[in-house]
Design an enzyme around this catalytic site. Structure first.
Site, PDB file in Angstrom:
ATOM      1  NE  ARG A  15      19.014  38.838  27.564  1.00 20.61           N
ATOM      2  CZ  ARG A  15      19.034  38.723  28.883  1.00 20.61           C
ATOM      3  NH1 ARG A  15      18.294  39.547  29.630  1.00 20.61           N
ATOM      4  NH2 ARG A  15      19.767  37.799  29.476  1.00 20.61           N
ATOM      5  CE  LYS A  75      23.209  36.583  32.076  1.00 18.50           C
ATOM      6  NZ  LYS A  75      22.430  36.696  33.335  1.00 18.50           N
ATOM      7  CE1 TYR A  94      20.199  43.310  34.912  1.00 21.90           C
ATOM      8  CE2 TYR A  94      20.159  42.646  32.611  1.00 21.90           C
ATOM      9  CZ  TYR A  94      19.565  43.264  33.691  1.00 21.90           C
ATOM     10  OH  TYR A  94      18.320  43.837  33.546  1.00 21.90           O
ATOM     11  CG  HIS A  96      23.323  38.485  38.264  1.00 21.71           C
ATOM     12  ND1 HIS A  96      22.286  38.924  39.071  1.00 21.71           N
ATOM     13  CD2 HIS A  96      22.926  38.710  36.983  1.00 21.71           C
ATOM     14  CE1 HIS A  96      21.299  39.385  38.305  1.00 21.71           C
ATOM     15  NE2 HIS A  96      21.664  39.271  37.049  1.00 21.71           N
ATOM     16  CD  GLU A 118      23.933  42.606  38.916  1.00 18.43           C
ATOM     17  OE1 GLU A 118      24.967  42.083  39.370  1.00 18.43           O
ATOM     18  OE2 GLU A 118      23.834  43.001  37.722  1.00 18.43           O
ATOM     19  CG  ASP A 270      21.000  35.447  36.431  1.00 16.31           C
ATOM     20  OD1 ASP A 270      21.832  34.702  35.902  1.00 16.31           O
ATOM     21  OD2 ASP A 270      20.130  36.046  35.776  1.00 16.31           O
TER      22      ASP A 270
END
Length: 366
Positions: A15, A75, A94, A96, A118, A270
């Protein structure tokens, strides 16, 4: 503002944090966008598309981080990127954090402003930047689970939809949120018998109203989970606690009650995973077996369908990127309660309570 879009360097992550259309929207507002060479290639977007939209293409990830004030990714940064992040950076991606203490401590050390997709939270409690990837992962969990049920890859050898004269497979879905609903929808569409469990009765009533008759709702507790794992072919873990570690709903001792070749897919990986035996895997080596139970725990499942995932993600992230670029992160977060919820680490301080609690670290109210 100067915005950088680096290549994602996590294993098999194809991505990209911004599409050419996003670049166009930013550059027409007089912002500068630096895109690393071939950053969009894995998602089907090419350097010439970015250049035409107004981006400047840079050869290396180091150049992108050096040139930019805000980094827009997909990510969390991995170890190779830690030293590239400086105190003046805003990193929007993101994270996490609750699943990784090393990442948390590394970002504290950078003193950068870390805004996590998130935990951006709307007034109604929904997570608008997590929803599209949860939709993708929920649907993929059945697609992947069905594949790994095949005998050549150590599954039970069950076709989820069955055939005339042979009953369909049974799918147990833990969690009736976005992931769970999408997983149940896909499994039901294949013709499987589906049990979906949650502790939220309001959500179970909603599921009951919208799902076909081969989807049955049941209240989630340990007794009921232990009952259903004995004859389930595929188990999906889709439980989310906002910003916190996922609860361990299936413990190691439960594996012995499952039939050999049962497949479990932990979409909550995650956030640490909702199975005690979960350990993050990659698309390169997606599964492992414990007690004859096949575990699929890929931490970036949507990365396997990067075109769909990138477009779905950037559809919802771009308005926030524009707001951050137009106003600066401090003003943008003051003006936007949802965006303010996305602040996780700022100036070396943890400002999201659940992350501090996950590792017994100091929490600083923002």
């Amino acid at each position: 503002m100067k915005i950088g879009v680096p290549i994602e360097i996590k294993n098999n992550e194809n991505r990209v944090g911004m599409t050419p259309s996003g670049v166009f929207e930013l550059t027409k507002r007089n912002h500068t966008v630096y895109v690393q060479k071939n950053a969009g290639f894995g998602s089907g977007f090419f350097d010439k598309d970015y250049t035409k939209a107004g981006a400047t293409i840079l050869d290396t990830i180091e150049e992108v981080y050096t040139a930019a004030d805000m980094i827009v990714k997909v990510k969390e940064p991995i170890e190779k990127e830690y030293d590239l992040i400086k105190p003046h950076h805003v990193v929007f991606t993101y994270f996490h954090f609750a699943s990784s203490e090393p990442l948390t401590k590394a970002m504290i050390k950078t003193k950068a402003a870390c805004i996590a997709y998130e935990t951006v939270e709307d007034h109604d409690g929904t997570l608008p930047l997590l929803i599209p990837m949860s939709e993708v992962a929920g649907r993929m969990s059945i697609q992947q689970g069905a594949k790994y049920l095949e005998k050549p890859i150590k599954g039970r050898g069950v076709l989820l939809g069955g055939v005339p004269g042979v009953p369909p497979g049974k799918v147990l879905v833990l969690g009736a949120g976005i992931v769970g609903i999408q997983a149940a929808k896909m499994a039901a569409g294949l013709g499987a018998n589906v049990i979906i469990m949650d502790v939220n009765m309001k959500q179970l009533r909603h599921v009951c109203d919208i799902m076909p008759k081969n989807v049955i709702t049941e209240f989630s507790n340990e007794y009921n989970i232990r009952k259903h794992i004995k004859d389930s072919d595929l188990i999906i873990g889709g439980v989310l606690l906002k910003g916190a570690k996922a609860p361990k709903l299936i413990t190691r001792d439960m594996l012995k009650d499952m039939r050999p070749g049962t497949v479990i897919v932990d979409v909550a990986v995650d956030q640490g995973g909702c199975f005690e035996t979960t350990k993050a895997t990659t698309h390169e080596a997606p599964t492992y077996i414990i007690d004859d139970v096949v575990h699929y725990c890929v931490a970036n499942m949507p990365g396997a369908v990067p075109y769909t995932s990138t477009v779905a993600l950037t559809n919802v992230t771009l308005p926030y990127v524009i707001k951050l670029a137009n106003e600066g992160w401090k003003q943008a977060c003051q003006n936007s309660a949802p965006l303010n919820k996305g602040l996780n680490i700022v100036n070396g301080n943890i400002v999201y309570k659940e992350i501090a609690e996950a590792f017994n670290l100091e929490f600083s109210a923002s």
